[in-house]
Design a protein around this motif. Structure first.
Motif, mmCIF file in Angstrom:
data_model
loop_
_atom_site.group_PDB
_atom_site.id
_atom_site.type_symbol
_atom_site.label_atom_id
_atom_site.label_comp_id
_atom_site.label_asym_id
_atom_site.label_seq_id
_atom_site.Cartn_x
_atom_site.Cartn_y
_atom_site.Cartn_z
ATOM 1 N N MET A 1 18.202 23.821 26.002
ATOM 2 C CA MET A 1 18.412 24.005 24.567
ATOM 3 C C MET A 1 19.653 23.249 24.099
ATOM 4 O O MET A 1 20.639 23.140 24.835
ATOM 5 C CB MET A 1 18.619 25.490 24.245
ATOM 6 N N TYR A 2 19.591 22.766 22.870
ATOM 7 C CA TYR A 2 20.694 22.058 22.244
ATOM 8 C C TYR A 2 20.841 22.574 20.814
ATOM 9 O O TYR A 2 19.846 22.810 20.134
ATOM 10 C CB TYR A 2 20.423 20.550 22.186
ATOM 11 N N ALA A 3 22.085 22.720 20.393
ATOM 12 C CA ALA A 3 22.367 23.036 18.996
ATOM 13 C C ALA A 3 22.821 21.745 18.329
ATOM 14 O O ALA A 3 23.539 20.943 18.929
ATOM 15 C CB ALA A 3 23.453 24.093 18.899
ATOM 16 N N VAL A 4 22.403 21.563 17.081
ATOM 17 C CA VAL A 4 22.718 20.346 16.345
ATOM 18 C C VAL A 4 23.312 20.738 15.002
ATOM 19 O O VAL A 4 22.742 21.554 14.288
ATOM 20 C CB VAL A 4 21.457 19.491 16.111
ATOM 21 N N GLN A 5 24.476 20.164 14.702
ATOM 22 C CA GLN A 5 25.052 20.361 13.384
ATOM 23 C C GLN A 5 25.284 19.015 12.732
ATOM 24 O O GLN A 5 25.899 18.130 13.330
ATOM 25 C CB GLN A 5 26.374 21.123 13.443
ATOM 26 N N CYS A 6 24.770 18.861 11.524
ATOM 27 C CA CYS A 6 25.013 17.647 10.756
ATOM 28 C C CYS A 6 26.437 17.729 10.222
ATOM 29 O O CYS A 6 26.812 18.712 9.576
ATOM 30 C CB CYS A 6 24.013 17.550 9.610
ATOM 31 N N ILE A 7 27.250 16.720 10.513
ATOM 32 C CA ILE A 7 28.649 16.740 10.054
ATOM 33 C C ILE A 7 28.877 15.752 8.918
ATOM 34 O O ILE A 7 29.971 15.711 8.355
ATOM 35 C CB ILE A 7 29.631 16.475 11.221
ATOM 36 N N ASP A 8 27.843 14.975 8.578
ATOM 37 C CA ASP A 8 27.950 14.046 7.457
ATOM 38 C C ASP A 8 26.549 13.828 6.899
ATOM 39 O O ASP A 8 25.751 13.102 7.480
ATOM 40 C CB ASP A 8 28.565 12.723 7.922
ATOM 41 N N THR A 9 26.262 14.473 5.757
ATOM 42 C CA THR A 9 24.911 14.394 5.192
ATOM 43 C C THR A 9 24.637 13.052 4.530
ATOM 44 O O THR A 9 23.491 12.699 4.305
ATOM 45 C CB THR A 9 24.648 15.529 4.185
ATOM 46 N N GLU A 10 25.690 12.294 4.228
ATOM 47 C CA GLU A 10 25.496 10.956 3.657
ATOM 48 C C GLU A 10 25.042 9.968 4.734
ATOM 49 O O GLU A 10 24.055 9.268 4.584
ATOM 50 C CB GLU A 10 26.801 10.441 3.024
ATOM 51 N N ASP A 11 25.806 9.912 5.827
ATOM 52 C CA ASP A 11 25.530 8.954 6.903
ATOM 53 C C ASP A 11 24.680 9.538 8.029
ATOM 54 O O ASP A 11 24.343 8.839 8.977
ATOM 55 C CB ASP A 11 26.845 8.438 7.496
ATOM 56 N N LEU A 12 24.373 10.845 7.935
ATOM 57 C CA LEU A 12 23.597 11.547 8.964
ATOM 58 C C LEU A 12 24.229 11.409 10.345
ATOM 59 O O LEU A 12 23.643 10.865 11.271
ATOM 60 C CB LEU A 12 22.136 11.085 8.960
ATOM 61 N N ASN A 13 25.446 11.917 10.453
ATOM 62 C CA ASN A 13 26.141 12.020 11.730
ATOM 63 C C ASN A 13 26.059 13.466 12.205
ATOM 64 O O ASN A 13 26.110 14.387 11.400
ATOM 65 C CB ASN A 13 27.598 11.588 11.599
ATOM 66 N N TYR A 14 25.944 13.625 13.525
ATOM 67 C CA TYR A 14 25.694 14.944 14.083
ATOM 68 C C TYR A 14 26.579 15.237 15.288
ATOM 69 O O TYR A 14 26.934 14.324 16.030
ATOM 70 C CB TYR A 14 24.237 15.043 14.574
ATOM 71 N N TYR A 15 26.849 16.522 15.481
ATOM 72 C CA TYR A 15 27.327 17.023 16.767
ATOM 73 C C TYR A 15 26.103 17.623 17.443
ATOM 74 O O TYR A 15 25.341 18.385 16.822
ATOM 75 C CB TYR A 15 28.362 18.133 16.607
ATOM 76 N N VAL A 16 25.908 17.293 18.703
ATOM 77 C CA VAL A 16 24.839 17.884 19.501
ATOM 78 C C VAL A 16 25.505 18.491 20.722
ATOM 79 O O VAL A 16 26.301 17.824 21.391
ATOM 80 C CB VAL A 16 23.795 16.827 19.930
ATOM 81 N N VAL A 17 25.208 19.761 20.984
ATOM 82 C CA VAL A 17 25.812 20.442 22.128
ATOM 83 C C VAL A 17 24.718 21.138 22.933
ATOM 84 O O VAL A 17 23.763 21.667 22.369
ATOM 85 C CB VAL A 17 26.894 21.463 21.691
ATOM 86 N N ARG A 18 24.867 21.075 24.251
ATOM 87 C CA ARG A 18 23.914 21.783 25.110
ATOM 88 C C ARG A 18 24.359 23.238 25.175
ATOM 89 O O ARG A 18 25.545 23.516 25.385
ATOM 90 C CB ARG A 18 23.894 21.160 26.493
ATOM 91 N N VAL A 19 23.424 24.151 24.978
ATOM 92 C CA VAL A 19 23.760 25.570 24.897
ATOM 93 C C VAL A 19 22.912 26.384 25.861
ATOM 94 O O VAL A 19 21.835 25.958 26.269
ATOM 95 C CB VAL A 19 23.586 26.105 23.450
#
Length: 109
Positions: free
Chosen positions: A40-58
């Motif tokens: 499993m991975y959690a994904v958080q969008c950190i920039d909705t303009e450029d669509l940059n994400y943090y992805v972390v294995r959980v």
């Protein structure tokens, strides 16, 4: 029939959308993915303009705690043991994926 939605590729692993949890202007900004091996991975969008994400294995345990409201999103993301920052491009193969050690907590919800 394969109706999985491919979100990212990390180190040769395909990450498929499992569930979208939070939206902003109809863009999923916090969601869970699963790879071909079931991790499993959690994904958080950190920039909705450029669509940059943090992805972390959980872990499954932390995922259940999050879904049962006994763990905050912030704690959930920070507790992860593998982290990446992804800059989305037109094609998934062109995404810029880099493994990171720490997450800027100011970016978290």
């Amino acid at each position: 029939m394969n109706d999985k939605i491919l979100c990212f590729k990390i180190d040769g692993n395909n990450l498929y959308l499992e569930i979208s949890l939070i939206y902003f202007n109809e863009i999923p900004i916090f969601f869970l993915c699963r790879d071909d091996n079931g991790a499993m991975y959690a994904v958080q969008c950190i920039d909705t303009e450029d669509l940059n994400y943090y992805v972390v294995r959980v872990s499954e345990k932390n995922t259940l705690e999050l879904l049962n409201d006994t763990l905050t999103i912030r704690e959930f993301i920070i507790s992860s043991y593998e982290k990446w920052e992804i800059q989305s491009r037109e094609n998934i193969e062109d995404d810029i994926v880099k493994q990171i050690q720490t997450i800027n907590e100011e970016d978290l919800v």
